[in-house]
Design a protein around this motif. Structure first.
Motif, short mmCIF file in Angstrom:
data_model
loop_
_atom_site.label_atom_id
_atom_site.label_comp_id
_atom_site.label_asym_id
_atom_site.label_seq_id
_atom_site.Cartn_x
_atom_site.Cartn_y
_atom_site.Cartn_z
N ASP A 1 18.48 -2.76 -23.53
CA ASP A 1 17.22 -2.51 -24.23
C ASP A 1 16.19 -3.52 -23.74
OD1 ASP A 1 18.37 -0.50 -25.65
OD2 ASP A 1 18.55 -1.59 -27.54
N SER B 1 15.17 3.05 -23.29
CA SER B 1 13.75 3.29 -23.58
C SER B 1 13.55 3.82 -25.00
CB SER B 1 13.16 4.27 -22.56
OG SER B 1 13.91 5.47 -22.52
N TYR B 2 14.60 4.45 -25.57
CA TYR B 2 14.49 4.95 -26.94
C TYR B 2 15.20 4.06 -27.95
CZ TYR B 2 11.86 9.21 -27.78
OH TYR B 2 10.84 10.10 -28.01
N THR B 3 16.38 3.54 -27.59
CA THR B 3 17.08 2.65 -28.52
C THR B 3 16.29 1.37 -28.76
OG1 THR B 3 18.42 2.04 -26.58
CG2 THR B 3 19.47 3.42 -28.24
N LEU C 1 13.23 1.19 -29.23
CA LEU C 1 12.21 1.47 -30.25
C LEU C 1 12.76 1.23 -31.65
CD1 LEU C 1 10.74 4.80 -28.82
CD2 LEU C 1 9.73 2.51 -28.67
N SER D 1 6.29 2.06 -27.65
CA SER D 1 6.79 2.63 -26.40
C SER D 1 6.12 1.97 -25.20
CB SER D 1 6.55 4.15 -26.38
OG SER D 1 5.18 4.44 -26.55
N TYR E 1 17.04 6.46 -18.10
CA TYR E 1 16.40 6.05 -19.35
C TYR E 1 16.93 6.96 -20.45
CZ TYR E 1 13.08 3.56 -16.34
OH TYR E 1 12.50 2.73 -15.42
N ASN E 2 17.37 6.37 -21.59
CA ASN E 2 17.99 7.25 -22.58
C ASN E 2 16.99 8.10 -23.37
OD1 ASN E 2 17.02 5.31 -24.40
ND2 ASN E 2 19.06 4.59 -24.99
N GLY E 3 15.69 7.87 -23.13
CA GLY E 3 14.72 8.80 -23.70
C GLY E 3 14.86 10.19 -23.12
N LEU F 1 17.56 11.43 -25.76
CA LEU F 1 17.32 11.12 -27.17
C LEU F 1 15.99 11.68 -27.66
CD1 LEU F 1 18.60 7.41 -27.41
CD2 LEU F 1 19.75 9.49 -28.15
N SER F 2 15.01 11.79 -26.77
CA SER F 2 13.71 12.33 -27.17
C SER F 2 13.78 13.80 -27.54
CB SER F 2 12.68 12.13 -26.05
OG SER F 2 13.05 12.88 -24.90
N MET G 1 22.54 6.61 -31.85
CA MET G 1 21.78 6.83 -30.62
C MET G 1 22.55 6.31 -29.41
SD MET G 1 18.10 5.69 -32.21
CE MET G 1 17.10 5.95 -30.74
#
Length: 403
Positions: A50, A83-85, A87, A103, A130-132, A135-136, A181
């Motif tokens: 992260d 990129s999402y975790t 957040l 973000s 990127y895990n977005g 996850l997005s 996530m």
């Protein structure tokens, strides 16, 4: 390497807090390696990072070193940027909620992460994701379904959550989303092996494994790496305590920081940070214990190894030469008093507490004259927070090993 040698190398430096659990993960790793060899395919291995700040220190690279070991053995390695975790913020090993990043902050930090990681990883063989990416796309219904796999009791039983309840510190609902996530990362990538530090034990074994089983996937093998102590040899390496070895500060600075670690921390550094095999480390430790090798020489070997990893072989010897020129040819003593740095102390505070000056005014004057140094670098302001562990010098003859 045969399978047993691979397992020994890949499990070196791992910690699970439970012998039975470590034995189970070791057995599963061996089975996965055998299975992959028979099928003629690489294992899918990943570790997530992260991007909560811009700079990495040596402690961050422990898991990267483990990724590189898998990489060198021919397996598929993914460097996953959270990129999402990021957040949400990982509550692991935290006594209060992390601040929620925007973000924009996350992506700004992420731009430097992969670049720094390639000091350890083979860029041509590394997949960056990127895990977005997945996850997005989760809907609220998807998140509810993920939540059905876990109980509230499982989350509240976590040591850090239990401590926060006892101390009256709030636990926010969004913090329970994090393991879901991270677990879904493993599902999305159909992961065979996930690497993480001991603070990730719950997220990896409860998150990834359970969610993979719920999605009819074979549960991953968790390779849980030990935490690197800082230059004080006691507390975990952390920017907040100032006991770090930055990886972007230059070869000479890195070598000097490594030389400042206590002798009894050397073996841990060799096992967690170096490219040495378990057999090579055992031999070196035995030489030091028997007196055949001086601890200083072993530490210099460690310094050269670490500098070589991050700055190349050509930078290692000059870094050592610079250290010797600075500390051995300028009459820096081998033996000097030691001082345990306290949280919040300034440069002047340490000078006064260690009785290196007779008054605050004398201390400020010494700093203004450029006569106060840490590891050979001048300290500019007496009121600044003390930078961290190292050899502290006031004037020409007063030395202090700060831990």
């Amino acid at each position: 390497m045969n399978i047993d040698e691979q397992v020994e190398l890949l499990m070196q430096g791992t910690e699970y807090g439970d012998a039975a659990l470590k034995e189970a993960m070791t057995k599963e790793l061996r089975e996965r390696l055998i299975e992959a060899e028979k099928e003629g395919r690489p294992l899918r291995v990943y570790c997530g990072y992260d991007p909560t700040s811009t700079d990495l220190h040596l402690g961050h690279t422990i898991t990267m070193r483990k990724l590189r070991q898998f990489q060198d053995l021919g397996h598929e390695v993914t460097f996953l940027i959270g990129s999402y975790t990021a957040l949400v913020g990982d509550p692991s090993d935290k006594n209060k909620a992390r601040p929620v990043l925007t973000s924009e902050q996350v992506m700004e930090n992420a731009t430097t992460y992969a670049e720094q990681a390639f000091r350890v990883l083979d860029e041509e063989k590394t997949v960056v994701r990127y895990n977005g990416e997945w996850l997005s796309k989760l809907t609220l219904v998807d998140l509810i379904k993920l939540g059905q796999v876990f109980t509230v009791q499982q989350f509240l039983a976590r040591e850090n959550f239990a401590k926060r309840i006892d101390s009256g510190e709030p636990i926010y609902l969004h913090e329970t989303f994090y393991p879901l996530m991270q677990g879904f990362d493993a599902v999305a990538m159909e992961t065979d092996v996930q690497i993480g530090g001991t603070d990730q034990l719950f997220n990896i074994l409860m998150g990834g494994r359970k969610l993979q089983e719920a999605h009819d996937q074979k549960p991953l093998v968790g390779v849980i790496c030990g935490i690197l102590p800082g230059t004080d040899g006691v507390q975990r390496m952390s920017k907040s305590t100032g006991n770090i070895v930055p990886i972007n500060s230059g070869a000479e600075d890195m070598f000097g920081k490594v030389m400042s670690i206590p002798d009894d921390a050397m073996e841990t550094y060799f096992r967690l940070v170096s490219r040495y095999t378990p057999v090579q480390i055992d031999e070196l430790v035995a030489k030091v214990a028997s007196g055949e090798m001086h601890p200083r020489d072993a530490k210099m070997e460690l310094g050269r190894e670490i500098v070589s990893i991050f700055y190349g072989e050509d930078a290692a010897q000059p870094a050592q030469d610079a250290f010797i020129a600075l500390f051995q040819k300028k009459d820096v003593p081998d033996d000097m008093p030691e001082y345990a740095l306290q949280d919040g102390q300034t440069v002047l505070d340490v000078m006064i507490a260690a009785k290196m000056v007779q008054s605050k005014s004398q201390g400020r004057r010494m700093v203004d004259q450029g006569a106060v140094k840490l590891d050979g670098e001048k300290l500019e302001r007496a009121g600044d927070p003390f930078p961290g562990a190292g050899v502290f010098q006031v004037g020409k003859r007063k030395f202090l090993r700060v831990k």
